[in-house]
Scaffold this active site. Structure first.
Site, mmCIF file in Angstrom:
data_model
loop_
_atom_site.group_PDB
_atom_site.id
_atom_site.type_symbol
_atom_site.label_atom_id
_atom_site.label_comp_id
_atom_site.label_asym_id
_atom_site.label_seq_id
_atom_site.Cartn_x
_atom_site.Cartn_y
_atom_site.Cartn_z
ATOM 1 C CE LYS A 25 -24.263 -109.473 3.917
ATOM 2 N NZ LYS A 25 -24.893 -109.510 5.323
ATOM 3 C CE LYS B 144 -22.971 -117.021 2.491
ATOM 4 N NZ LYS B 144 -22.974 -116.114 3.821
ATOM 5 C CE LYS C 130 -29.758 -115.246 8.010
ATOM 6 N NZ LYS C 130 -28.650 -114.318 8.385
HETATM 7 P P1 TYM Z 1 -25.546 -114.750 9.494
HETATM 8 O O1 TYM Z 1 -26.770 -114.226 10.053
HETATM 9 O O2 TYM Z 1 -25.161 -114.452 8.029
HETATM 10 O O3 TYM Z 1 -25.447 -116.502 9.716
HETATM 11 C C1 TYM Z 1 -25.539 -117.021 10.841
HETATM 12 C C2 TYM Z 1 -24.630 -118.393 10.979
HETATM 13 O O4 TYM Z 1 -24.972 -119.175 9.933
HETATM 14 C C3 TYM Z 1 -23.579 -119.359 9.123
HETATM 15 N N1 TYM Z 1 -23.986 -119.656 7.920
HETATM 16 C C4 TYM Z 1 -23.683 -120.831 7.182
HETATM 17 N N2 TYM Z 1 -23.313 -121.974 7.341
HETATM 18 C C5 TYM Z 1 -22.928 -123.009 6.603
HETATM 19 N N3 TYM Z 1 -23.367 -122.803 5.356
HETATM 20 C C6 TYM Z 1 -24.169 -121.760 4.721
HETATM 21 N N4 TYM Z 1 -24.603 -121.613 3.503
HETATM 22 C C7 TYM Z 1 -24.238 -120.694 5.910
HETATM 23 N N5 TYM Z 1 -24.674 -119.439 5.941
HETATM 24 C C8 TYM Z 1 -24.647 -118.839 6.968
HETATM 25 C C9 TYM Z 1 -22.677 -118.228 9.460
HETATM 26 O O5 TYM Z 1 -21.520 -118.551 9.412
HETATM 27 C C10 TYM Z 1 -23.127 -117.818 10.915
HETATM 28 O O6 TYM Z 1 -22.461 -118.479 11.696
HETATM 29 N N6 TYM Z 1 -22.183 -111.732 11.292
HETATM 30 C C11 TYM Z 1 -22.829 -112.811 11.406
HETATM 31 C C12 TYM Z 1 -23.554 -112.702 12.659
HETATM 32 C C13 TYM Z 1 -22.803 -112.260 13.864
HETATM 33 C C14 TYM Z 1 -21.955 -113.067 14.668
HETATM 34 C C15 TYM Z 1 -21.578 -112.224 15.745
HETATM 35 C C16 TYM Z 1 -21.523 -114.571 14.744
HETATM 36 C C17 TYM Z 1 -22.770 -111.147 14.484
HETATM 37 N N7 TYM Z 1 -22.196 -111.008 15.579
HETATM 38 C C18 TYM Z 1 -20.606 -112.861 16.697
HETATM 39 C C19 TYM Z 1 -20.817 -115.066 15.286
HETATM 40 C C20 TYM Z 1 -20.220 -114.009 16.712
HETATM 41 C C21 TYM Z 1 -23.777 -113.296 10.217
HETATM 42 O O7 TYM Z 1 -23.969 -112.376 9.434
HETATM 43 O O8 TYM Z 1 -24.204 -114.296 10.099
#
Ligand code: TYM
Length: 334
Positions: free
Chosen positions: A115, A197, A200
């Site tokens: 990032k 990957k 979004k």
């Molecule tokens: P975030 O918002 O980027 O993504 C949310 C969830 O989606 C999963 N994910 C994916 N899984 C499979 N293939 C992909 N291409 C893909 N892109 C995203 C992520 O692994 C995630 O599970 N930091 C985290 C959010 C967060 C969080 C937490 C998660 C904040 N606090 C505590 C778990 C526990 C994040 O940026 O996810």
């Protein structure tokens, strides 16, 4: 929590269009796990401001995400659904944990490296310490299990290290959580560049499927997904030439519940055109009922307010208990 059910915490950032990757990597698993666990699912708005957000869009996406959670099948009565900024303990515990996390650990985080390369004009301190806020999210609820996609596993490993370090000094304050990934869909890849990957925040909308895309747009994106010129539908792990086909097979397997082997067998003598059309149909049919429920929820803002208000009350109660325990241990006067 009084019974023996394990506790789950997980979250998504309201930072862009929620994708099929987020759904298959995380939310789908949350739905499957909700019956035999105590679950807290958050919309982590505090995380999303590590990258500049348009305030109006952030508000809209926060509510969209709540609707998506419910539309995907998460029961808002049985589980705690809440917005992170409604529970001040997250930011409070994050500050404490910052003082128990080494800069060397944060510098090693792949997502920070990625990032900060992408947003060179805004490599802010929040982007750097974001995994500590994530650790606070998880540890406040004494979570046993954190269902996430593969890209978050490094942050969970760090959470475990911080918790173990803290417990090593003050006794058993935090439960040590474990990450939990789905069998199919832990890393859904970009449709445009399948070695990357699906994200979004990708600038190319053809790279990802938004859960809110029109069905014909979803079908079009899948039909134009990058594959290869071999014309063979088979799964070859770690072979970049096959990254596109591997990804479509994974998506098909995740939305239908079928094994990759059985899908490969079915398409042995078929071409990419047929295969892509069937993947597109399977994805659209999977998303269709989710979208119907989502549209219904869009009509009922009062219901959504009620859900997140009650969610925040319940979350605050649990989170404050852990925060008080931490404050006492470190010598803050309560
Ligand atoms: P975030 O918002 O980027 O993504 C949310 C969830 O989606 C999963 N994910 C994916 N899984 C499979 N293939 C992909 N291409 C893909 N892109 C995203 C992520 O692994 C995630 O599970 N930091 C985290 C959010 C967060 C969080 C937490 C998660 C904040 N606090 C505590 C778990 C526990 C994040 O940026 O996810």
């Amino acid at each position: 929590m009084e019974d023996n059910k394990k506790v789950i915490f997980s979250a998504v950032q309201p930072s862009g269009n929620i994708t099929l990757g987020n759904y298959l990597g995380a939310i789908k698993n949350w739905v499957d796990l909700q019956n035999d666990h105590h679950c807290c699912y958050s919309i982590v708005d505090e995380h999303s401001i590590t990258v500049r957000q348009n305030p109006q869009e952030l508000k809209k996406r926060t509510l969209d995400l709540l609707k998506i959670y419910i539309a995907c099948g998460i029961d808002p009565e049985e589980n705690i659904l809440f917005i992170q900024s409604h529970v001040p303990a997250h930011a409070q515990l994050a500050w404490v944990l910052n003082c128990y996390t080494y800069t060397g650990e944060l510098s090693r985080m792949t997502q920070f490296k990625d990032k900060s390369k992408k947003h060179t004009d805004n490599v802010n301190a929040g982007l750097y310490t974001y995994p500590v806020l994530m650790a606070a999210d998880i540890l406040l609820y004494q979570a046993d299990l954190v269902p996430v996609g593969k890209d978050q596993m490094q942050h969970i490993e760090l959470t475990r290290n911080i918790a173990q370090r803290f417990n090593g000094i003050y006794g058993d304050v935090f439960k040590i959580p474990e990450g939990f990934m789905p069998k199919a869909g832990a890393k859904v890849m970009s449709l445009a560049e399948p070695t990357k990957k699906m994200s979004k925040s990708d600038e190319n909308p053809k790279a990802y499927i938004s859960m809110l895309d029109d069905f014909n747009v979803i079908a079009k994106k899948i039909k134009s997904a990058v594959t290869d010129s071999e014309g063979i539908i088979e799964y070859r792990e770690n072979d970049d030439t096959k990254a596109g086909v591997n990804n479509l097979l994974t998506i098909m397997s995740a939305v239908t519940g079928r094994s990759i082997d059985s899908i490969v067998a079915e398409y042995q003598s078929k071409g990419y055109g047929d295969f892509k059309a069937d993947v597109a149909e399977a994805v659209v049919e999977h998303i269709r009922p989710i979208r119907q429920r989502y549209d219904e929820l869009s009509e009922d803002k009062a219901y959504l307010i009620d859900i997140y208000t009650k969610g925040a009350e319940r979350a605050n109660r649990i989170a404050q208990r852990t925060l008080n325990k931490v404050y006492k241990k470190i010598g803050f006067i309560l």
